[in-house]
Each structure stands twice: as C-alpha cells, then as structure tokens.
Design a protein around this motif. Structure first.
Motif: not given
Length: 194
Positions: A19-30, A37-45, A145-150
């Motif tokens: 029901q709760r899928h982990a983001p697979i292949g995220l390392d191909k995008v981010i 990340r200490a000072n940037k809130a990056i995301s796939a978008e 810090r911001f954790v993009p994966e989370k």
C-alpha cells in the motif's frame, strides 16, 4: 541480476508494504537522495531547490522554513512576528492569536540559547532544530537539514490516487502512519502543523 532487481520493497503477506510504496529509482532523478541537504530543499520537480530570492545559503532548510515569520531578519521570532505571519498567511485574528501561545510555548525553551526560559517566549532560529518532534515525516533531520528521499516518500506512499499531491484523506493517513508509540506531544504537533 542487477542490484535493483534484488531489492525487495514489498511483501504480499504484509499488505502495508504494498500500500505504501517506497520511491524506487529516485537516484536517477536526484543525486544521492538519502543525503540530507543543509540549505536547499530539492525535489524531483525542482533540483535546484527554492528560488534564489527565497533561499538563504547561511540558513538550514528548517531555518528557511521559519524565516517567513522573521520580518526583521534578526533570527529571532517574537510572538508578535508569529501573529503577523499567520495573518499574512490568511488566517483570522482569533486563530492567529490562539496559535501564538501554542507555538511559542512549545518552541521557545528548546530553542533558547540559555538554560533559562526566555521571559518573552522568543524562538531562536539558529536552534530551531531542537524543536523537531517525534511522529513527523522525517523530511527534516535532527540538525534541520532537508532529506529529499523522505520528501518524495510522502507522495509515493500517501498520494492514494496518484494525483500528484496529497488531499485531506492522504494527509490523515500519513499522520496516522507516522505516529510513534507513546508520543502525545508529537501526535499533537503533527496534527496542528498539517
């Protein structure tokens, strides 16, 4: 066999993993999405994080999140700053007044630079990481810090109908799923924040 093929992220006999899928292949995008990340809130978008006029290189992402309320940019939030910030966000006078004692009562002492409580209930942004509570999404780590994966997990796990965002029911499911055992402070804070 490729490494990604050997990773098992769901088990049929444990339905919650399906029901709760982990983001697979995220390392191909981010690049290295699990590294905070200490000072940037990056995301796939948005791989560059916040717009340059909003981001501060000298602030953690958690500090930047609170910086909206710091009208004079001194790194200190007075109760009046919070009230004005809530009004700027469109909240009414009554709700804005009610929010101030909850927020400053909760965050003033943990962020204080002294062992003594601040008599004016100020919140110090340089120590805002000390205000991180349990039962949260873990998008911020304990250092602010911001954790993009989370962040991406929020959508892969809780966007129930793949609509590209979270609705009320999705948020309620997320809050319930993030509840840590015997953590009434965290449960309350998470509900109030969302």
């Amino acid at each position: 066999m490729k490494m990604s093929e050997s990773i098992v992220s769901t088990i049929r006999s444990v339905p919650i993993t399906e029901q709760r899928h982990a983001p697979i292949g995220l390392d191909k995008v981010i690049p290295q999405p699990g590294i905070p990340r200490a000072n940037k809130a990056i995301s796939a978008e948005n791989l560059n994080g916040s717009a340059a006029h909003l981001a501060r290189e000298d602030y953690t992402v958690m500090m930047q999140h609170c910086d909206f309320f710091d009208r004079d940019n001194d790194g200190v939030l007075w109760p009046w700053d919070t009230y004005i910030g809530f009004r700027r966000l469109g909240f009414g006078r009554i709700l804005s007044l009610i929010a101030v004692p909850f927020i400053h009562g909760s965050f003033s002492y943990p962020t204080s630079p002294s062992i003594f409580p601040d008599p004016f209930f100020r919140i110090y942004l340089k120590n805002i990481h000390r205000g991180k509570h349990g039962s949260d999404s873990e998008v911020y780590d304990t250092e602010g810090r911001f954790v993009p994966e989370k962040f991406e997990e929020l959508f892969s796990k809780y966007d129930g109908k793949n609509k590209g965002g979270l609705d009320w029911n999705d948020i309620q499911n997320m809050i319930l799923a993030n509840m840590n055992i015997v953590d009434p402070v965290g449960w309350t804070a998470e509900r109030l924040e969302w």
